[in-house]
Design an enzyme around this catalytic site. Structure first.
Site, PDB file in Angstrom:
ATOM      1  N   ASP A 273       0.738  -1.272  -0.050  1.00 13.51           N
ATOM      2  CA  ASP A 273      -0.177   0.120   0.149  1.00 13.51           C
ATOM      3  C   ASP A 273       1.086   1.234  -0.071  1.00 13.51           C
ATOM      4  O   ASP A 273       2.092   1.057   0.238  1.00 13.51           O
ATOM      5  CB  ASP A 273      -1.084  -0.004   1.193  1.00 13.51           C
ATOM      6  CG  ASP A 273      -2.333   0.829   0.923  1.00 13.51           C
ATOM      7  OD1 ASP A 273      -2.295   1.535  -0.011  1.00 13.51           O
ATOM      8  OD2 ASP A 273      -3.169   0.640   1.458  1.00 13.51           O
TER       9      ASP A 273
HETATM   10  C1  BGC Z   1      -5.107   3.246   0.049  1.00  8.73           C
HETATM   11  C2  BGC Z   1      -5.351   2.172  -0.945  1.00  8.73           C
HETATM   12  C3  BGC Z   1      -5.056   2.953  -1.941  1.00  8.73           C
HETATM   13  C4  BGC Z   1      -3.722   3.663  -2.144  1.00  8.73           C
HETATM   14  C5  BGC Z   1      -3.682   4.118  -3.527  1.00  8.73           C
HETATM   15  C6  BGC Z   1      -3.732   4.123  -0.138  1.00  8.73           C
HETATM   16  O1  BGC Z   1      -3.688   5.109   0.996  1.00  8.73           O
HETATM   17  O2  BGC Z   1      -4.968   2.476   1.533  1.00  8.73           O
HETATM   18  O3  BGC Z   1      -6.589   1.725  -0.707  1.00  8.73           O
HETATM   19  O4  BGC Z   1      -5.400   1.926  -3.353  1.00  8.73           O
HETATM   20  O5  BGC Z   1      -3.753   4.581  -1.193  1.00  8.73           O
HETATM   21  O6  BGC Z   1      -4.183   5.410  -3.570  1.00  8.73           O
END
Ligand code: BGC
Length: 748
Positions: A273
């Protein structure tokens, strides 16, 4: 204790036959890549940075994937640099959070889950994929399949709710909708199941907080949707931010290597993530960013989203012998494999010329999804309104004209000009019989300004009925937007009371990203409809339901607590030694006699001030018509099964009311006696069926006996021998079903 262990073949091969062309391609590619090219393939960059810096990174072959650029021309321009000017010429994978729609917005996933309709989820994901690929995106970060049981957690909005089976089946439907028939198709969007794993169980419902899930809870519940999504061909997964039992998932080789790669034999891409590998330093798991990269690489995180620790440190880690070249090559091969399967090497540039974004076809799907997702929680008979009757309707409330807020949390690209709000939908129905007055009363969900209420009261006097649109702005749910108090914000509760005091029938809708505590507000309303942020067509869906053009058919995918202190709350909790037997429950603390003896209230697992019951249980939802579930016809007369059998039965359901409608048949199973405590009941099947008024249908159900098991103390999958109780109903709480049926089977 007689019991049989079934050791299922947990490992499954996602590619049963060897894909030699693919393997050969990857092998040849790896052979001609420099070390720098390889590390570049493990790096995902944010696209919202200085464009010259980005171009230089691409030219140098230091980027594998770019997120958050959504302009097709720009994507193709940058792709050309990658293909023609970078050393290895490997195309870039452009990615985006496409979660519940792109331009045309569907209800948030929690709302979509309320449809209890997997086909609907698939259709919704398909239109999102078509629109996103039209913009040049090839990789979407969804489905979000974190089992979520706590409405304080803002990200409950993004999930398919509290049940593992629903997250599994809807996650699969979403993957199928995104990826289409083949990942190579111009309109296919590679899916990313997230967040692996357990993220939804954040302590206290506070986003990013750690979790304490046992291996059994992971295997019985939280891993279930991921295994299903990967089996369905999901191209990638994203690790979650949190630590479980002290170890952050990007650095958890048991999860990423043993479960994913060995047990499940999966060969897709693991992406971290956002910044989470770099954040291992903040977790206190790595003392330097280099150590964070070391953990990420060695534990099995293939691609580093945005923390840039691989690109900065992988080389020296390999030179020092801390990370092997084999580890690097395996991670790179996973990335190349995904690009190959998407067809990026053959067609690096945007292919989708369908021109369907925001088309009538897509808007219709958004409407269908919003209609299927609305849950009727209360109706004293006021609904549906008779559209032919002369009447004046006052439309009011902070969500009555919130074109942006009704779209819900992940509307990165949602087009607010497409939104149909309740105000717009009701006004468009004005005719010689129906007159509509609109006055917001509160401008937004946290608004406390009561200065217009006198004028509202004046308008209400002229109205025959009030349609009140309550809820939350989208900023109150979603990532990092957790709440300690989940009641309606601003002056909304006062507003409900104020409007109720005017003596006009009150129909309320709640557009939120979670289950709010609305017990008192529900009491004030004649009818109440839950519309988890319903997307582009939410207002139109509300009007169609209020006027009875469409009969509501949604059911709750999460339990509504009466008080926030009940969270986490879910229907399938484990049995306790002191549950449900209490005859001496009090409905209010005031009912307890002063000076009462400690034992006077019995010993039950409940809160004295909230009881044992939620406000609305999982699976609950009303209709304008009545459905009667009749005695199931079980295929095997003796109802005795072996472990390899399938339980088959048919359920006749009759629509005995005046309206055509859809009903959701829900099958819950209880294992009354096992070697570890088991849930009071578990959803094992659901089916939504349409039944015209006065007609019946028969729903066929098949449940493999092997699916009734759990992980025992030795962490082996086991199905109990003996009795199982099968509940056939339209709600998890059978006492709220008009006609639930129960029968027992025996497993020998
Ligand atoms: C979130 C994810 C997301 C990623 C990309 C993160 O902060 O937890 O769900 O896909 O950002 O934007």
């Amino acid at each position: 204790m007689k019991r049989i262990l079934i050791l299922f073949l947990l490992a499954f091969s996602l590619n049963a036959y060897a894909q030699s062309a693919e393997d050969l391609f990857i092998e040849q590619m790896l052979a001609r890549m420099s070390f720098e090219d390889k590390i570049g393939q493990l790096n995902q960059l944010e696209g919202r940075i200085d464009i010259t810096v980005l171009e230089n990174e691409i030219r140098a072959g230091r980027v594998s994937s770019i997120m958050n650029i959504v302009d097709k021309k720009e994507i193709d321009r940058l792709q050309k640099i990658a293909v023609e000017e970078s050393p290895a010429g490997i195309p870039i994978l452009f990615s985006r959070d496409v979660v519940h729609g792109f331009k045309t917005m569907l209800p948030i996933p929690l709302g979509q889950a309320a449809s209890f309709n997997d086909e609907m989820i698939k259709k919704g994901a398909r239109i999102a994929a078509v629109e996103a690929t039209e913009a040049g995106i090839k990789w979407g970060f969804s489905p979000m399949i974190d089992v979520s049981r706590d409405s304080r957690w803002g990200r409950i909005a993004e999930s398919y709710g509290e049940d593992a089976l629903m997250n599994a089946r809807m996650g699969v439907a979403h993957v199928q909708g995104f990826q289409g028939e083949s990942l190579k198709d111009a309109t296919s969007l590679a899916a990313c199941a997230k967040h692996f794993v357990g993220y939804g169980a954040a302590r206290g419902g506070r986003d990013y907080n750690g979790t304490d899930l046992t291996e059994r809870e992971l295997r019985d519940t939280y891993l279930v949707p991921f295994e299903a999504a990967l089996k369905a061909g999901c191209a990638s997964i994203m690790t979650s931010f949190q630590d479980n039992d002290g170890l952050q998932v990007s650095a958890n080789s048991w999860l990423l290597r043993n479960i994913l790669r060995k047990e499940w034999a999966w060969d897709g891409v693991v992406v971290s993530d956002y910044g989470s590998i770099g954040q291992l330093t903040r977790h206190g798991l790595a003392s330097t960013r280099a150590e964070a990269a070391l953990l990420g690489l060695n534990c099995g995180s293939d691609m580093d989203m945005q923390s840039k620790v691989y690109i900065q440190h992988a080389k020296s880690l390999v030179e020092q012998g801390l990370v092997s070249m084999e580890t690097i090559d395996t991670a790179v091969a996973n990335v190349l494999r995904m690009k190959y399967r998407i067809g990026l090497f053959e067609n690096p540039y945007s292919q989708n010329e369908t021109n369907l974004t925001a088309s009538k076809q897509h808007i219709d799907v958004a409407l269908e999804a919003a209609l299927e997702s609305a849950v009727l929680l209360k109706n004293d008979g006021i609904l549906p309104l008779d559209a032919s009757k002369k009447q004046t309707i006052l439309v009011t409330g902070p969500m009555a004209d919130a074109a942006y807020d009704q779209l819900g949390t992940w509307d990165m690209d949602g087009d607010t000009t497409l939104t149909v709000t309740p105000k717009m939908a009701f006004l468009s129905r004005q005719n010689s019989a129906v007159k509509v007055i609109y006055m917001p009363g509160l401008e937004y969900s946290r608004d406390k300004d009561k200065s217009t209420w006198k004028a509202v009261a004046k308008a209400a006097r002229k109205a025959d009925v009030i349609v009140l649109c309550l809820g939350e702005e989208q900023i109150l749910s979603g990532e990092a937007h957790s709440l300690a108090d989940i009641s309606l914000k601003g002056a909304q509760n006062d507003y409900v009371e104020f409007l109720a005091s005017l003596g006009k029938p009150l129909i309320a809708s709640v557009m939120s990203g979670r289950a709010n505590t609305i017990e008192e507000q529900a009491q004030h309303c004649n009818a109440l409809i839950c519309q988890f942020h319903p997307g582009t067509m939410g207002g139109e869906a509300l009007a169609q339901i209020v006027f009875g053009d469409v009969n509501p058919s949604g059911k709750l995918p999460i339990t509504f607590p009466r008080m926030v202190g009940q969270c986490p709350i879910y229907y399938n909790e484990l049995k306790t030694g002191r549950s449900g037997a209490n005859k001496r429950a009090v409905s209010s603390l005031d009912d307890i006699p002063r000076g009462a003896k400690q034992s006077v209230l019995g010993h039950d697992c409940r809160y004295l001030d909230a009881g044992t019951k939620p406000l609305y249980p999982f699976g609950y939802g009303l209709s304008y018509t009545e459905f009667t579930i009749q005695e199931p016809i079980v295929e095997k007369e003796d109802k005795v099964y072996s472990l390899s059998d399938t339980l088959r039965f048919s359920v006749p359901i009759e629509n005995t009311g005046k309206y055509d409608g859809k009903e959701v048949l829900q099958i819950y199973v209880t294992d009354p006696y096992a070697s570890v405590s088991r849930p009071v009941r578990e959803l094992k099947e659901y089916k939504k069926v349409f039944i015209p008024a006065g007609e019946s249908c028969v729903v066929d159900v098949e449940i493999p006996i092997s699916s009734l098991g759990y992980y025992n103390w030795d962490m082996e999958y086991e199905v109990s021998l003996g009795k199982f109780i099968i509940q056939v109903s339209n709600c998890s709480d059978s006492s709220l079903c008009s006609s639930s049926k129960v029968f027992n089977i025996e497993v020998k």
